[in-house]
Design an enzyme around this catalytic site. Structure first.
Site, PDB file in Angstrom:
ATOM      1  N   LYS A  78      -1.733   0.401  -7.377  1.00 33.99           N
ATOM      2  CA  LYS A  78      -0.084   0.885  -7.718  1.00 33.99           C
ATOM      3  C   LYS A  78      -0.525   1.503  -8.832  1.00 33.99           C
ATOM      4  CE  LYS A  78       3.829  -1.972  -8.335  1.00 33.99           C
ATOM      5  NZ  LYS A  78       4.184  -2.345  -7.256  1.00 33.99           N
ATOM      6  N   GLY A 181      19.322  -9.177 -14.283  1.00 36.25           N
ATOM      7  CA  GLY A 181      19.166  -7.782 -13.502  1.00 36.25           C
ATOM      8  C   GLY A 181      19.317  -7.096 -12.312  1.00 36.25           C
ATOM      9  N   GLY A 183      20.609  -4.717 -11.200  1.00 35.01           N
ATOM     10  CA  GLY A 183      19.981  -2.542  -9.955  1.00 35.01           C
ATOM     11  C   GLY A 183      20.185  -2.864  -8.768  1.00 35.01           C
TER      12      GLY A 183
HETATM   13  C1  PPY Z   1       6.429  -3.004  -4.332  1.00 32.39           C
HETATM   14  O1  PPY Z   1       6.755  -4.310  -3.050  1.00 32.39           O
HETATM   15  O2  PPY Z   1       5.725  -3.951  -5.556  1.00 32.39           O
HETATM   16  C2  PPY Z   1       5.663  -1.539  -4.132  1.00 32.39           C
HETATM   17  O3  PPY Z   1       5.422  -1.323  -5.262  1.00 32.39           O
HETATM   18  C3  PPY Z   1       6.495  -1.338  -3.430  1.00 32.39           C
HETATM   19  C4  PPY Z   1       5.889  -0.564  -2.375  1.00 32.39           C
HETATM   20  C5  PPY Z   1       4.174  -0.613  -2.193  1.00 32.39           C
HETATM   21  C6  PPY Z   1       3.788   0.177  -1.219  1.00 32.39           C
HETATM   22  C7  PPY Z   1       4.376   1.735  -0.541  1.00 32.39           C
HETATM   23  C8  PPY Z   1       5.331   1.604  -1.402  1.00 32.39           C
HETATM   24  C9  PPY Z   1       6.147   0.784  -1.608  1.00 32.39           C
END
Ligand code: PPY
Length: 350
Positions: A78, A181, A183
């Site tokens: 991430k 939320g 969104g």
């Molecule tokens: C998530 O599901 O939390 C993401 O970050 C989505 C994602 C995962 C992998 C590639 C792009 C987006």
């Protein structure tokens, strides 16, 4: 910072200070055991450096479990881009391009996509320098577009399994469901729920979403200060993280928590707090994987929209069922059960 990194069980964290904007970039790679790490890029204002880093570290771990449980051959990572208080939005484009260069230099160790504060258009920009390691571009640029509806479908499917476990039937017809939320995920979820005959109530802080669902759809809108104490069958957090904590859990008047937000538990003990109150918790990284499945499936595995919908529905329902059964059989929390199933798959892959 030292203790955060020492206590973290992940592989690598890349920290970069973007001088022109004053933004901090944290790329956390928790695990590449199942494949290259993948995970969205989150861009927002944090109260401090520590909490931004901590967010990246925790979210990358959740991504690892998410892929392990969904059977997608990616590891977990991430990115958090922590923008400064005085961030000049004019400089956003250049910042995203510099970030894309970082992703490019990692040469496929890490793939990214959208997360909080990011759109498909932003992915187009990151992709200018970060291609081919960027998921979730706009359809105009060759991407699959918004993953919100697929995430919502997964949450919807997971709710059915949760209802079967708690009420003895899958149907959501007549169930009172609070969506926090409205969104891109929450809004799509509301539409699925209404079509299934659920009584939907919602809360949001954005005027646009409030108008749409309260005024156009005539749904009851709950103010932010009442959202944790409203009586309902299912509470669906689809906005912020850490909404399940020692302050909110004692207030809850629901039987199930099942929503699309990442990192819903503020701390590990909150899983026990929920169980002690007799509330069935669908672990966030199990039920919200639909978006990642959609982006990776459509863009990297040649899945059709129909393939995605079937795989999201069946995949999440099967795993969630297994987790609920394991938790009940072993008298552990659903969070602990999910972790066991995920760890099992990870060790099997080794
Ligand atoms: C998530 O599901 O939390 C993401 O970050 C989505 C994602 C995962 C992998 C590639 C792009 C987006």
């Amino acid at each position: 910072m030292e203790s955060l990194l020492k206590e973290w069980d992940g592989e690598t964290t890349i920290i970069s200070y973007d001088k022109p904007t004053g933004a901090w970039i944290f790329i956390a790679i928790f695990s590449t055991r199942l494949g290259p790490a993948a995970g969205g890029t989150r861009m927002k204002l944090y109260s401090d450096f520590q909490s931004a880093l901590q967010d990246a570290l925790r979210l990358s771990e959740a991504m690892t479990y998410k892929f392990a449980l969904s059977g997608i051959s990616f590891g977990g990572g991430k990115t958090v881009i922590a923008i400064p208080r005085d961030f000049d939005t004019q400089s956003r484009h250049a910042l995203l391009r510099r970030y894309g260069e970082m992703v490019q230099k990692l040469g496929g160790l890490f793939y990214t996509g959208p997360d909080v504060g990011m759109s498909s258009t932003d992915m187009d920009i990151i992709s200018e320098t970060g291609s081919p390691y960027v998921f979730g571009r706009t359809p105009k640029s060759g991407g699959a577009g918004s993953s919100g509806p697929a995430t919502a479908l997964g949450v919807f499917s997971g709710m059915q399994v949760a209802c079967e476990h708690v009420f003895g039937e899958r149907s959501l017809n007549g169930r009172r469901i609070l969506v926090q939320g409205a969104g891109s995920v929450g809004g799509a979820l509301i539409e699925y729920l209404r079509r299934a005959g659920a009584v939907v109530i919602f809360s949001d802080v954005e005027e646009k979403s409030i108008c749409r669902f309260r005024d156009d759809f005539s749904l009851q809108c709950i103010s932010a200060d009442k959202v944790y104490s409203v009586e309902c069958d299912i509470f669906a957090p689809c906005a912020l993280g850490a909404v399940l904590n020692n302050k909110t859990i004692p207030q809850l008047k629901c039987r199930v928590v099942a929503g699309g937000a990442n990192n819903q538990l503020a701390e590990p003990e909150d899983a026990e707090r929920l169980r002690d109150r007799g509330i069935l918790y669908a672990p966030d990284y199990v039920i919200n994987v639909g978006g990642a499945m959609f982006l990776i499936g459509m863009e990297a595995q040649d899945w059709t929209q129909e393939n995605v919908e079937n795989k999201v529905t069946e995949g999440i329902q099967t795993v969630l069922q297994q987790i609920f059964e394991l938790a009940a059989a072993k008298n552990i929390t659903t969070e602990a059960a999910a972790r066991q199933v995920a760890e099992n798959r990870l060790s099997f892959a080794r």
